[in-house]
Every structure is written in C-alpha cells, then in structure tokens.
Design a protein around this motif. Structure first.
Motif, short mmCIF file in Angstrom:
data_model
loop_
_atom_site.label_atom_id
_atom_site.label_comp_id
_atom_site.label_asym_id
_atom_site.label_seq_id
_atom_site.Cartn_x
_atom_site.Cartn_y
_atom_site.Cartn_z
N ARG A 28 29.60 39.55 27.86
CA ARG A 28 29.00 38.97 29.04
C ARG A 28 28.93 37.44 28.93
NH1 ARG A 28 25.51 42.35 32.08
NH2 ARG A 28 23.80 40.89 31.96
N PHE A 29 28.59 36.96 27.77
CA PHE A 29 28.52 35.51 27.57
C PHE A 29 29.88 34.87 27.80
CE2 PHE A 29 29.09 32.04 24.39
CZ PHE A 29 28.36 31.07 25.08
N LEU A 30 30.90 35.44 27.18
CA LEU A 30 32.23 34.85 27.29
C LEU A 30 32.76 34.93 28.72
CD1 LEU A 30 33.79 36.18 23.96
CD2 LEU A 30 33.04 33.85 24.47
N VAL A 31 32.48 36.02 29.38
CA VAL A 31 32.95 36.17 30.77
C VAL A 31 32.35 35.09 31.66
CG1 VAL A 31 32.80 37.62 32.82
CG2 VAL A 31 33.48 38.63 30.65
N THR A 32 31.08 34.84 31.50
CA THR A 32 30.43 33.86 32.38
C THR A 32 30.84 32.43 32.05
OG1 THR A 32 28.47 34.05 30.98
CG2 THR A 32 28.44 35.23 33.06
N LEU A 33 31.47 32.26 30.91
CA LEU A 33 31.99 30.93 30.55
C LEU A 33 33.30 30.63 31.28
CD1 LEU A 33 30.22 29.38 28.70
CD2 LEU A 33 31.52 30.21 26.75
N ILE A 34 33.97 31.67 31.70
CA ILE A 34 35.26 31.50 32.38
C ILE A 34 35.05 30.95 33.78
CG2 ILE A 34 37.28 32.76 33.25
CD1 ILE A 34 36.82 34.80 31.01
N ASP A 35 35.97 30.15 34.24
CA ASP A 35 35.92 29.64 35.61
C ASP A 35 35.74 30.80 36.59
OD1 ASP A 35 36.16 26.98 35.13
OD2 ASP A 35 38.27 26.83 35.69
N PRO A 36 34.81 30.67 37.50
CA PRO A 36 34.60 31.75 38.47
C PRO A 36 35.88 32.13 39.21
CG PRO A 36 32.83 30.17 38.60
CD PRO A 36 33.84 29.59 37.66
N ASP A 37 36.74 31.17 39.45
CA ASP A 37 38.00 31.46 40.14
C ASP A 37 38.87 32.42 39.35
OD1 ASP A 37 36.75 29.25 41.05
OD2 ASP A 37 38.56 28.07 41.39
N ASN A 38 38.95 32.18 38.06
CA ASN A 38 39.82 32.99 37.21
C ASN A 38 39.17 34.30 36.79
OD1 ASN A 38 40.37 29.88 35.62
ND2 ASN A 38 41.77 30.86 37.05
N ARG A 39 37.84 34.32 36.86
CA ARG A 39 37.08 35.40 36.24
C ARG A 39 37.57 36.79 36.64
NH1 ARG A 39 30.76 34.30 36.59
NH2 ARG A 39 31.42 32.23 35.89
N ASP A 40 37.69 36.99 37.96
CA ASP A 40 38.11 38.30 38.43
C ASP A 40 39.50 38.65 37.94
OD1 ASP A 40 35.71 38.52 39.63
OD2 ASP A 40 36.44 38.30 41.69
N GLY A 41 40.37 37.66 37.97
CA GLY A 41 41.73 37.90 37.52
C GLY A 41 41.76 38.29 36.05
N VAL A 42 40.98 37.60 35.26
CA VAL A 42 40.91 37.90 33.84
C VAL A 42 40.40 39.32 33.63
CG1 VAL A 42 39.65 37.40 31.70
CG2 VAL A 42 40.66 35.54 33.03
N LEU A 43 39.35 39.67 34.32
CA LEU A 43 38.77 41.00 34.15
C LEU A 43 39.73 42.08 34.62
CD1 LEU A 43 35.08 40.27 35.08
CD2 LEU A 43 36.08 40.60 32.82
N ARG A 44 40.44 41.77 35.70
CA ARG A 44 41.43 42.74 36.17
C ARG A 44 42.52 42.92 35.12
NH1 ARG A 44 40.78 40.77 41.29
NH2 ARG A 44 42.38 39.20 41.00
N PHE A 45 42.94 41.81 34.55
CA PHE A 45 43.98 41.89 33.53
C PHE A 45 43.53 42.77 32.36
CE2 PHE A 45 45.55 40.57 29.41
CZ PHE A 45 46.92 40.65 29.61
N ILE A 46 42.34 42.51 31.87
CA ILE A 46 41.85 43.26 30.72
C ILE A 46 41.70 44.74 31.06
CG2 ILE A 46 39.88 43.57 29.16
CD1 ILE A 46 39.46 40.58 29.19
N ALA A 47 41.18 45.00 32.24
CA ALA A 47 40.98 46.40 32.64
C ALA A 47 42.32 47.12 32.78
CB ALA A 47 40.22 46.45 33.97
N ARG A 48 43.27 46.41 33.36
CA ARG A 48 44.59 47.02 33.55
C ARG A 48 45.25 47.31 32.21
NH1 ARG A 48 49.94 44.84 35.24
NH2 ARG A 48 49.06 42.75 35.42
N ALA A 49 45.17 46.34 31.30
CA ALA A 49 45.77 46.52 29.98
C ALA A 49 45.09 47.68 29.24
CB ALA A 49 45.65 45.23 29.17
#
Lengths: 181, 181
Positions: free
Chosen positions: A152-173
């Motif tokens: 949770r800490f690391l996720v909130t450090l990510i740019d809000p713009d990228n955040r969803d994309g990053v999470l989608r990537f991880i979930a998909r992988a």
DNA sequence: CAGTTAGGTCAGCCATGTTGACATATTTCG
DNA sequence: CGAAATATGTCAACATGGCTGACCTAACTG
C-alpha cells in the motif's frame, strides 16, 4: 534501530495546518531510506548481471518480459519510460544472445511480441530470487501484515496517473502466471 | 487497487518449509512496486535539476551535504558508494557554481569539510519539498502508523552491514538539525 | 489508396559510473 | 625526526544507458 525509531517517531511535527507541504519539515527519514533501500536492492542483481555482460537495463527488460510473455514493444516502452532507441540497444543484445525472442503478432503482424526463452526465464528467475530473498527476509522480520502495508505504501508513492496502469499490469501478470503454473 | 490486493494476498504460498527462498514463488508485487515507486519518486526532482543543468548525481550530493553540514568527503563517498572520481566531477560543479563550499577541518587540516551555501540549501530544500509532498500524500492516504510501517520496511531492506551505519547517519543528522532550528 | 501505426535503425551527444596511476598536504607512529 | 599512512584531488580513458533527430519498412485502417 531503537536509536532511530524512538526520536524520529516522537520528533515528527503534526502535518495538520500546513498547506501543501510547502512549509513543513521534510520527511527526511523516508526520503533517505528509499535511497538506501533501493541502492541495496539492486546491487546483488547488478553483480550477477555483470558476469553475463549485462547491466541494469537488461535486467529491467528481462524482468518485465518474463513477467508478461507476449507483451508488445510499446507496452514495455511505456513501463520503462525510455525511448525506443535506448530499449533497442539492450533488447537487441538480449535477442542476439538468446534470452528473448520476438514473434510476429497473430492479429497485427506489425507487432513483435516479446517472450523470454528458457535461458531468459532462468536468468530472470535467478534475479527475481535474489530480490525476493531480500524482501522475504524483510517481511519476515516484520509483522504478518507487513506485506500488505508495504504494498500500500509503495502504490501510493506512484504517480496517480500511472497507478491504475501499474496495478492493472501487476494483476494481469499475476493472472497469466497463475494460469500457466 | 482492490483488484490487486485480493488475489495477491490470497495467492501467496506460505513461505514455511521452503529453504532459503530458493524455490518459492517470487514476490513480484513488491519487486515491481519498488521499481515503479522509485521511478516516480525521482522524476520531479530530475525535472527541476535539469533546469539548473544538474542531474541526479548532483541531487544526491546536495541532499546529503545539506543534511549533514560539515561532513567529510570520505563519509559522502561511503554513503553514495561511488568512486571519488565520480564524486569529484559533480562536486566540483556544485562548488564552482556556489551551491557547496569546502572548509579545511579544524582538527585535521587534510579534510575538506562540506557545507551547503544559502543557495545550495535553497535548492536542496526545494527538492526535498517535492519528495516530501509525495511521501506526505502517500502517508496521509494510509493509516496513522503508516510512517512507522514504511520506515521499518525500508530499513529491513537495507543490507544488514550498512543498516546500523545508515540509522546512525539519520539519527545524527536529525540531532544536528534539531539543534540548529 | 492515403494516412496512421508498430517497430527498427543510424548517428551523435550527454551524464555518470568505472579503473589505474599519480600528486600533495597532513597526520601519525616507531 | 623521518617514514608510513591518510584525506583528498586529478588526469586519462572507457562503459553503460539515457537522450534527440532523422529516416525507414511493413502493415493496418478508414
């Protein structure tokens, strides 16, 4: 360790009433610990990569291709946030040396979908193992909810713009890997 | 976020019974989030630095000298883990352009103790402010004990050998700053 | 068919890391 | 005191991995 946590925790002026973090005292400890943690997080992989004649750039490509077999070049560029010229240089070496292969897209034949070879997967997993060992050791020292807290800490450090994309990537992988295994 | 946390938390095979993390499934999410978080953590400072004709290397030097005025060159080298030639290049530019000054050590006149100028402190604090805003925003989104949790996680990621030194550095810098302010 | 998209490539530049060798001033120690 | 160790600086050369700009092919899309 006790030396640090006590003063730093008590030391912290409340952030309430400070507008936009502009005038507040910097959060020195987290800023610096991110530097030190990241520095140590990459040194072991770097050492292994050096034996193969590779660098950190190769690691990133290999890692993400291994995690997302069949990914498009454009996706990789978007993740790494580098130019295609920079990617091309390291990708070419990985392909030439048999760590990565590129296959024509089935639907769109312009695409060169990226896959790791067995050799590539082996190296990627070796490097992931080193970093996993470090993370696992850290999480084991901390409580059972440390993994969740860290994420949770690391996720909130990510740019809000990228955040969803990053999470989608991880979930998909994660999904893809679950299916293969 | 819910999309990710649920499967990843349930997905995780228990680490018990796996020797040395060798055969266990990599902790993909933390590995990747560290990459993404760090990537975004440095981009804002990088953009500001670029306007000054500086890079990330200048940032690191300026940051640590600002945090620890009067530090020795050798201490800085030990923190950054680079060669003195690499340091020399960026340090020279910072000195030439009036961001850092070097003073002969009082006890040991071989030492060139490092201090930021007013100009240097101003830039260092500006950059620290950017990173603080990001961290503060993240910690505010999470619970009240998120700061402590984040610190503990990052500390345990650091090499055990360096860990004490890092914590001593942070504690010392905190003490010094408290006295000045 | 025209235009857009996915990807590759050449050439050159810059930042920042490295090694190795050497220089200078100062401190420390036998 | 003099020799050795220490703190720092510097020159030269090289590697990695970013960048820009220009240009190319092949394939998809309207």
């Amino acid at each position: 360790m006790a030396d640090l946590t006590a003063p730093a925790a008590s030391d912290h002026k409340p952030a309430s009433g400070e507008r936009a973090g502009r005038t507040s005292e910097p959060i020195w400890d987290i800023i610096e610990l991110l530097f030190f943690a990241y520095r140590d997080f990459v040194t072991e992989p770097d050492d292994v990569l050096a034996k193969f004649g590779f660098g950190r750039a190769h690691h990133r490509v290999l890692h993400f291709v291994n995690r997302n077999p069949g990914m498009k070049v454009a996706e990789l560029l978007d993740i790494l946030k580098i130019t295609k010229q920079s990617l091309g240089r390291v990708l070419k070496q990985l392909v030439d040396q048999g760590y990565v292969v590129q296959k024509e897209g089935a639907n769109d034949r312009r695409q060169r979908l990226l896959y790791v070879t067995a050799k590539g997967e082996s190296l990627a997993m070796k490097l992931a193992g080193l970093q996993t060992a470090r993370v696992a050791h850290a999480l084991a020292e901390l409580g059972p909810n440390a993994h969740e807290a860290a994420r949770r800490f690391l996720v909130t450090l990510i740019d809000p713009d990228n955040r969803d994309g990053v999470l989608r990537f991880i979930a998909r992988a994660d999904r893809a890997r679950r299916q293969r295994s």
